[in-house]
Structure formats: structure tokens, C-alpha cells
Design a protein around this motif. Structure first.
Motif, mmCIF file in Angstrom:
data_model
loop_
_atom_site.group_PDB
_atom_site.id
_atom_site.type_symbol
_atom_site.label_atom_id
_atom_site.label_comp_id
_atom_site.label_asym_id
_atom_site.label_seq_id
_atom_site.Cartn_x
_atom_site.Cartn_y
_atom_site.Cartn_z
ATOM 1 N N ALA A 17 -9.784 -12.021 29.290
ATOM 2 C CA ALA A 17 -9.197 -11.990 27.943
ATOM 3 C C ALA A 17 -8.104 -10.950 27.874
ATOM 4 C CB ALA A 17 -10.285 -11.686 26.919
ATOM 5 N N THR A 18 -7.041 -11.279 27.161
ATOM 6 C CA THR A 18 -5.929 -10.340 27.023
ATOM 7 C C THR A 18 -6.300 -9.250 26.033
ATOM 8 O OG1 THR A 18 -4.380 -12.115 27.440
ATOM 9 C CG2 THR A 18 -3.506 -10.120 26.413
ATOM 10 N N PRO A 19 -6.174 -7.949 26.405
ATOM 11 C CA PRO A 19 -6.505 -6.889 25.474
ATOM 12 C C PRO A 19 -5.659 -7.001 24.215
ATOM 13 C CG PRO A 19 -6.134 -6.027 27.671
ATOM 14 C CD PRO A 19 -5.717 -7.442 27.688
ATOM 15 N N GLY A 20 -6.348 -6.845 23.083
ATOM 16 C CA GLY A 20 -5.615 -6.842 21.827
ATOM 17 C C GLY A 20 -5.395 -8.225 21.250
ATOM 18 N N GLY A 21 -5.950 -9.303 21.856
ATOM 19 C CA GLY A 21 -5.863 -10.623 21.230
ATOM 20 C C GLY A 21 -4.836 -11.506 21.881
ATOM 21 N N ASP A 22 -4.038 -12.172 21.085
ATOM 22 C CA ASP A 22 -3.088 -13.189 21.532
ATOM 23 C C ASP A 22 -2.021 -12.584 22.407
ATOM 24 O OD1 ASP A 22 -1.425 -15.270 21.904
ATOM 25 O OD2 ASP A 22 -0.827 -15.514 19.817
ATOM 26 N N PRO A 23 -1.867 -13.041 23.702
ATOM 27 C CA PRO A 23 -0.845 -12.469 24.558
ATOM 28 C C PRO A 23 0.551 -12.777 24.096
ATOM 29 C CG PRO A 23 -1.848 -14.382 25.601
ATOM 30 C CD PRO A 23 -2.636 -14.113 24.378
ATOM 31 N N ALA A 24 0.718 -13.777 23.240
ATOM 32 C CA ALA A 24 2.052 -14.116 22.763
ATOM 33 C C ALA A 24 2.401 -13.412 21.461
ATOM 34 C CB ALA A 24 2.163 -15.634 22.569
ATOM 35 N N ALA A 25 1.500 -12.512 20.996
ATOM 36 C CA ALA A 25 1.762 -11.832 19.734
ATOM 37 C C ALA A 25 2.997 -10.959 19.836
ATOM 38 C CB ALA A 25 0.554 -10.980 19.347
ATOM 39 N N ALA A 26 3.603 -10.659 18.677
ATOM 40 C CA ALA A 26 4.816 -9.843 18.658
ATOM 41 C C ALA A 26 4.506 -8.428 19.103
ATOM 42 C CB ALA A 26 5.385 -9.824 17.249
ATOM 43 N N PRO A 27 5.432 -7.732 19.761
ATOM 44 C CA PRO A 27 5.211 -6.361 20.194
ATOM 45 C C PRO A 27 4.934 -5.447 19.012
ATOM 46 C CG PRO A 27 7.184 -7.286 21.202
ATOM 47 C CD PRO A 27 6.739 -8.247 20.147
ATOM 48 N N VAL A 28 4.232 -4.338 19.302
ATOM 49 C CA VAL A 28 3.968 -3.330 18.273
ATOM 50 C C VAL A 28 5.301 -2.756 17.798
ATOM 51 C CG1 VAL A 28 2.916 -1.088 17.850
ATOM 52 C CG2 VAL A 28 1.745 -2.777 19.281
ATOM 53 N N GLN A 29 5.444 -2.566 16.489
ATOM 54 C CA GLN A 29 6.653 -1.959 15.938
ATOM 55 C C GLN A 29 6.267 -0.623 15.320
ATOM 56 O OE1 GLN A 29 9.796 -3.301 16.196
ATOM 57 N NE2 GLN A 29 10.511 -1.335 15.472
ATOM 58 N N LEU A 30 6.717 0.477 15.930
ATOM 59 C CA LEU A 30 6.385 1.814 15.453
ATOM 60 C C LEU A 30 7.454 2.295 14.476
ATOM 61 C CD1 LEU A 30 5.465 3.425 18.887
ATOM 62 C CD2 LEU A 30 4.000 2.117 17.367
ATOM 63 N N ASP A 31 7.031 3.194 13.579
ATOM 64 C CA ASP A 31 8.005 3.825 12.691
ATOM 65 C C ASP A 31 8.746 4.945 13.404
ATOM 66 O OD1 ASP A 31 7.498 2.223 10.460
ATOM 67 O OD2 ASP A 31 5.719 3.399 9.962
ATOM 68 N N LEU A 32 7.994 5.775 14.167
ATOM 69 C CA LEU A 32 8.603 6.947 14.816
ATOM 70 C C LEU A 32 7.952 7.189 16.169
ATOM 71 C CD1 LEU A 32 10.479 9.414 14.751
ATOM 72 C CD2 LEU A 32 8.662 10.659 13.569
ATOM 73 N N LEU A 78 13.158 1.573 24.249
ATOM 74 C CA LEU A 78 12.417 2.153 23.132
ATOM 75 C C LEU A 78 12.931 1.645 21.795
ATOM 76 C CD1 LEU A 78 12.017 5.822 24.392
ATOM 77 C CD2 LEU A 78 10.554 3.836 24.775
ATOM 78 N N ALA A 79 14.210 1.246 21.734
ATOM 79 C CA ALA A 79 14.756 0.714 20.487
ATOM 80 C C ALA A 79 14.056 -0.592 20.092
ATOM 81 C CB ALA A 79 16.263 0.486 20.625
ATOM 82 N N GLU A 80 13.515 -1.332 21.070
ATOM 83 C CA GLU A 80 12.768 -2.547 20.767
ATOM 84 C C GLU A 80 11.392 -2.236 20.205
ATOM 85 O OE1 GLU A 80 12.542 -5.205 24.057
ATOM 86 O OE2 GLU A 80 14.494 -4.613 24.860
ATOM 87 N N LEU A 81 10.906 -1.021 20.431
ATOM 88 C CA LEU A 81 9.523 -0.673 20.120
ATOM 89 C C LEU A 81 9.393 0.133 18.837
ATOM 90 C CD1 LEU A 81 6.698 -0.959 21.540
ATOM 91 C CD2 LEU A 81 7.064 1.346 22.393
ATOM 92 N N ALA A 82 10.395 0.940 18.497
ATOM 93 C CA ALA A 82 10.282 1.851 17.364
ATOM 94 C C ALA A 82 11.541 1.811 16.520
ATOM 95 C CB ALA A 82 10.027 3.274 17.856
ATOM 96 N N ARG A 83 11.348 2.022 15.216
ATOM 97 C CA ARG A 83 12.496 2.064 14.313
ATOM 98 C C ARG A 83 13.304 3.340 14.494
ATOM 99 N NH1 ARG A 83 8.174 -0.011 11.382
ATOM 100 N NH2 ARG A 83 8.464 -2.184 10.739
ATOM 101 N N GLU A 84 12.627 4.446 14.843
ATOM 102 C CA GLU A 84 13.315 5.709 15.079
ATOM 103 C C GLU A 84 12.723 6.355 16.323
ATOM 104 O OE1 GLU A 84 14.219 10.061 12.979
ATOM 105 O OE2 GLU A 84 13.020 8.543 11.919
#
Length: 602
Positions: A458-473, A491-497
Motif C-alpha cells: 500500500a502506498t503510504p498516505g493513501g492514493d499514489p496519484a493524490a496531489a502533492p502536499v502544499q505547504l504555507d512556509l 521547493l517552489a512546487e511544494l511551498a507557497r513561501e
């Protein structure tokens, strides 16, 4: 006069002295060191060693208060050329850089009083000309060199790296020759033992002496093999860091916001980047071979989407086919993920397909992927068939020997190291599979790779096709500006700042003030290093629950794992991606979000 010269009574003859205020001055210092060494008649190996260490140590000191660099000749019983860096403040070169300097150079000294100073030196060839005259002439020549060109310096460093790799290969061939001689000696001893066994039975002392000799030869062979493996690992590690630096700098030169280049310059920088990428792949393969031989290379089994992997490989390799040949990928690859090591499987296929494309001038190279059941366990069977020149029967077993290449007129047109197929087979065996080859000269070659494909995890965290985590900072703590610049788009793909901290002494204060969602932490930094910062975060009640991901370019087997218990994960810098970081951070941030939602409900 330097501290070393004052202690010995030698009088240095200064060739140049400058304030090292930035990267361009550091590159100029390195260039001048190279020119001085070559004009003094030093060997290319000694020149590259001194210039590389000067660039590494000086680069680690950039930003130090009052940093100066001086190049001088020091007279004495054994004249030498020295590069001296002086500065004020608590900054020190990394211990790893000093250890490498002590191994590579004749002189490496660090002085703290009355001010900080590091002295790097190599002996120079003696001539009948007085040293003062040599210094005067050399000083005039260095003054006429002019400003340093970033592009020319990158090409010079790339040339030095290629020369170092060629030298490493020459050393390896010498080790192989010595190993062969020792094996022949051992065979001779065994033959002598068989001939004289009847006579030696009467003399127990003779048997004991011969047995001791055989034991010594066996021990020497074992030590030689360990030295060979250690040599591969050391050379690979020492080459990987500067190659990563070259690739990072080329990306910066080609970035959208960089100073515009001419079309010819863009083409040249792209050629540097391509050569650097090829060299980095070769260095990583050498390092993996060394790890595998020492038992330190272990697969990381995760669900792998074969369709996505083959799509990426199609884009990478399609352009390498010769004009009269085509590369055919399957349209019906299995949809169910294969549980294996994605990096190892990618390298296996890349090496096998590249080898087939290299020797197929007309026709096609076809990849087929099938699933099979064996003893109730799912397997994945990958078959690569080409219409190339083929391999003679007597050579087919030897193509899996490291550094062996089939002899023939075709070999002159196809350069290589002889590592591709041996490396691919070793990785296949580490995955629990096997590789087979059959070939007919003039008709083509077929390579079959069979690896276990499950059971499906099983893929950790559920659906392997789910959208990447989006962090604020997100806070990144790393003293290497080249790495920070190259990882910024990821890192720009992962976090807003994203907040970058280049000085590790300021990291805890910045993290406490900004309270980010997660922290990315480099291990190898001037004090406090990553281990120390991780311990401080763990001991701070207000920061101890922050997810911390450790980033490193070091060999994982050499890390102090007992000091990394607080880290959420330890990731390598070479293949860092937003998806990989999201997989690591998703469970932690998901639990925090759930906890926050529960609090709001109450």
C-alpha cells in the motif's frame, strides 16, 4: 611572512596578493594557482591537486571578514609554492576539506593566532635559476593574465575533472594488473605445493613455512581487493561534489533571469552540462559498484508505476538512437505497480538499452514488458532485443566482467568504460532477480531481466496519484548557495513561501521567529552543523514537533544514525524532487491537520 615561514626561517617570495571578495576573485585565485604551478614545471597531477584544494578551501571561506589570498614561493631545503588564506572571525574551513587537503598536499596548516590563517603548499621542481628570479618572472606573467572568465574557468574545471577521471581509470587498470600478477603468483605457489607435497610430508617445518606463505598471499589478495573497493568509493565521492557544482553553475548560467548569453555561449554551456551529467552518472555507477562489493548497497522497495518510468525513459533515450535505427517501447505495459527499487530499475534499463542503441546502426531496439507467476509469486520480465552487430559466443560470458570490452573494429567508434552490463547485472541480483544474454554475431542480441514484482504494498498516505502536499512556509538551512539555487524550483512546487538560511548560526532564531510547516536541514555545514541544529530543535519545546527532513550528499552508510532520531527522513541531494519530499512530509502534516480539525470540533 607566513606563520609557517616564520617558524622555519624561510622567506616567502610573494607572487600575488588580493582581497577575496566573491566567487570571481576566488576563481581568479584558482586560475592563477594553476598557471603558476604549470610555469614552475610541476606535474599536471600536482597542479590539479593544489588548484582543486585551493578552490574548495577558499570557496568554503567566502564571506569571512577581511578574507585575503596570497600566492608565494618559499625558499628552503625543499622550495615550495604556497597559497595562504587569512581572515578574521570564527569561520573555519570544513574539516572534510582540510582532511582532503592533508591527503593530497605536502603542506596543510591551520593557524588561529594572532588571526586565522590556512596554508596550502606543494614542492616545486628545483632548477639552477635562483628562486627570487623565478618569482620575479612569474609575478610579471601572472599580472598579465587579466580578468577571469566564468565560462573559461568552468571549461578548465571540467577538463581537470576529466583528466582526474582518466587518471583514476589508469590507477584502476594498474590495480587490476597487480591483482592478476598476484593471482598468477598464487597459482604458481599452489602448483609448487602439489609437486613437492610428497617430500614436504617428511619435513613438517617445511609444510608450516609453505602454509604461512600461502596464508600471506591470500591475505595480500584480500587487502588488495578491499583497497580497490575503497579506491573506487573515495574517488567517486571526491569527484561527485565538484561535478554537482559544475552542473549547478551551468543551470544558473542558463536560468531565465541570468545575464544573457550569446547563442554560441549557450551551446557551450549546454555541452558542459551534458558532459557533467554523463560524468555524474558514471561516478554514481562507480560508487554503487563499490557499495555493492562491500555489501552496503541495499534496495529501497516501493510501488513503481512502470508506465510512467517507461515514458520518462523514452524521452531520455529516443534521441540517442543512430540515424538508421529506432527505439520501440511497449504500448501495453502492465498497469499494476511493480514493488521494487525505482532508481535501480531505471539504471538497469538505461544501461541495457543504451548498450543496444550504441551497437545497432540499422533496424530497431525493442523493449517488451510482461508479468509472470513463479512459485506463487509475481515477477516482472523485461526483454531488450536489438538487430545490432551481436557478440561472439566466446565473448558473451566476459561482457559481464567489469571494465571488459569486446575487441573489434567497431570498438574504436564507440567509447565506454565496460561498466554498463556488469553494473546492470549486479543491480538485478540485488533486487533478487537475474539477467541473461544470448546473441548471434551479425544478427543481434537479446537481454532478459527478471525481477520480483510484489507483493503489492500500500502506498503510504493513501492514493499514489493524490496531489502533492502544499505547504504555507518552508525553511531551508544550507550553506551551499549553488545547491540552494538549483533546488529553488523544486521547493517552489511544494511551498507557497520558502525561506533560505545560509548561515547555520542564525537557523534556530529564524525557525523560532517564522514557525514554518517543515524544515529542510543540510548535515555538512560549518559549526553548528546539521547534527547540532537537529539536537537543538529536538530540545526546544516550541520547535520539537516541527517536521525536519535531513538532506545530504554523503554516503548513507557513513552517517551517525544515532544522532538523526529526531529527523522525519534522510534524503540524498542528487535526486531530490517535490514528489519525494511530499511523500515524506504528507503523513506528518496530515496528522497535524487532523489534530487541528479535532481541536476545532471540540
Amino acid at each position: 611572512m607566513t606563520a609557517a615561514a616564520a617558524a622555519s626561517g624561510d622567506d616567502p617570495l610573494v607572487l600575488l596578493s588580493l582581497a577575496v571578495t566573491g566567487d570571481r576573485k576566488m576563481l581568479a585565485m584558482r586560475r592563477d594557482v594553476q598557471e603558476a604551478c604549470r610555469r614552475l614545471g610541476m606535474s599536471e597531477a600536482e597542479t590539479v591537486r593544489l588548484a582543486t584544494v585551493v578552490g574548495e578551501v577558499g570557496g568554503s571561506l567566502l564571506g569571512a571578514r577581511g578574507l585575503t589570498g596570497r600566492l608565494a614561493l618559499v625558499d628552503g631545503e625543499r622550495p615550495r609554492i604556497t597559497a595562504v588564506f587569512g581572515w578574521s572571525g570564527a569561520l573555519r574551513p570544513p574539516e572534510g576539506a582540510l582532511d582532503a587537503a592533508r591527503r593530497l598536499l605536502h603542506t596543510c596548516e591551520l593557524h588561529d593566532n594572532p588571526f586565522s590563517q590556512v596554508i596550502l603548499g606543494q614542492p616545486v621542481p628545483q632548477t639552477s635559476q635562483p628562486l627570487a628570479e623565478r618569482a620575479a618572472g612569474l609575478r610579471e606573467e601572472l599580472m598579465g593574465l587579466g580578468d577571469v572568465s566564468m565560462g573559461e574557468e568552468l571549461r578548465s574545471q571540467n577538463h581537470d575533472l576529466l583528466a582526474a577521471l582518466q587518471q583514476a581509470r589508469a590507477h584502476q587498470e594498474e590495480l587490476q594488473r597487480l591483482n592478476q600478477e598476484l593471482e598468477e603468483t598464487n597459482q604458481g605457489v599452489m602448483a609448487l605445493y602439489a609437486e613437492l607435497s610428497s617430500e614436504l610430508e617428511a619435513t613438517n617445518s617445511g609444510v608450516v613455512a609453505l602454509y604461512a606463505e600461502l596464508e600471506e598471499k591470500t591475505r595480500e589478495l584480500s587487502l588488495l581487493n578491499k583497497a580497490k573497493t575503497r579506491f573506487w568509493a573515495n574517488v567517486s565521492h571526491e569527484l561527485r561534489s565538484p561535478v554537482n557544482g559544475v552542473l549547478g553553475l551551468t543551470r544558473l548560467l542558463l536560468a531565465t533571469g541570468a545575464e544573457p548569453l550569446t547563442d554560441e555561449q549557450v551551446q557551450q554551456v549546454q555541452m558542459i552540462a551534458s558532459a557533467g551529467s554523463t560524468m555524474l552518472a558514471l561516478v554514481e555507477e562507480l560508487l554503487d559498484v563499490a557499495k555493492a562489493e562491500s555489501g552496503r548497497l541495499e534496495p529501497e522497495l516501493v510501488p513503481v508505476d512502470l508506465r510512467m518510468l517507461l515514458h520518462q525513459m523514452r524521452g531520455t533515450l529516443s534521441g540517442t538512437a543512430q540515424p538508421g535505427a529506432s527505439l520501440v517501447f511497449p504500448d501495453d505495459a502492465p498497469q499494476q505497480p511493480v514493488v521494487t527499487d525505482e532508481v535501480m530499475l531505471t539504471r538497469i534499463l538505461r544501461n541495457v538499452l543504451s548498450n543496444s542503441l550504441k551497437f545497432t546502426a540499422q533496424g530497431e531496439v525493442v523493449l517488451r514488458v510482461e508479468r509472470a507467476e513463479r512459485a506463487g509469486r509475481p515477477w516482472c520480465v523485461l526483454t531488450v532485443t536489438d538487430t545490432g552487430i551481436g557478440i561472439p559466443v566466446e565473448e558473451q560470458a566476459r561482457v559481464f566482467e567489469e571494465f571488459y570490452q569486446v575487441r573489434g573494429p567497431h570498438q574504436r567508434a564507440h567509447s565506454g568504460t565496460g561498466l554498463g552490463l556488469p553494473y546492470a547485472r549486479r543491480l538485478t541480483e540485488l533486487l533478487g532477480g537475474r539477467m541473461m544474454l544470448d546473441s548471434t554475431p551479425g544478427e543481434g542480441t537479446r537481454v532478459v531481466v527478471e525481477i520480483p514484482a510484489g507483493p503489492h504494498a500500500a502506498t503510504p498516505g493513501g492514493d499514489p496519484a493524490a496531489a502533492p502536499v502544499q505547504l504555507d512556509l518552508l525553511v531551508v538551512v544550507d550553506d551551499d548557495p549553488v545547491f540552494r539555487a538549483t533546488v529553488r524550483p523544486v521547493l517552489a512546487e511544494l511551498a507557497r513561501e520558502v525561506v533560505e538560511v545560509g548561515d547555520s548560526s542564525e537557523a534556530v532564531a529564524v525557525i523560532r521567529r517564522r514557525l514554518p510547516d517543515a524544515v529542510l536541514l543540510d548535515l555538512s555545514m560549518p559549526p553548528p552543523d546539521g547534527y547540532q541544529l537537529l539536537a537543538r530543535l529536538a530540545d526546544d519545546p516550541g520547535l520539537s514537533r516541527l517536521p525536519v527532513v535531513v538532506l545530504t550528499s554523503n554516503d548513507p552508510s557513513g552517517l551517525e544514525n544515532s544522532r538523526l532520531a529526531h529527523a522525519q527522513a534522510v534524503l540524498g541531494k542528487t535526486h531530490l524532487s517535490a514528489a519525494r519530499l511530499a511523500d515524506v512530509l504528507a503523513p506528518v502534516l496530515g496528522r497535524r491537520a487532523a489534530a487541528g480539525a479535532g481541536t476545532e470540533e471540540r
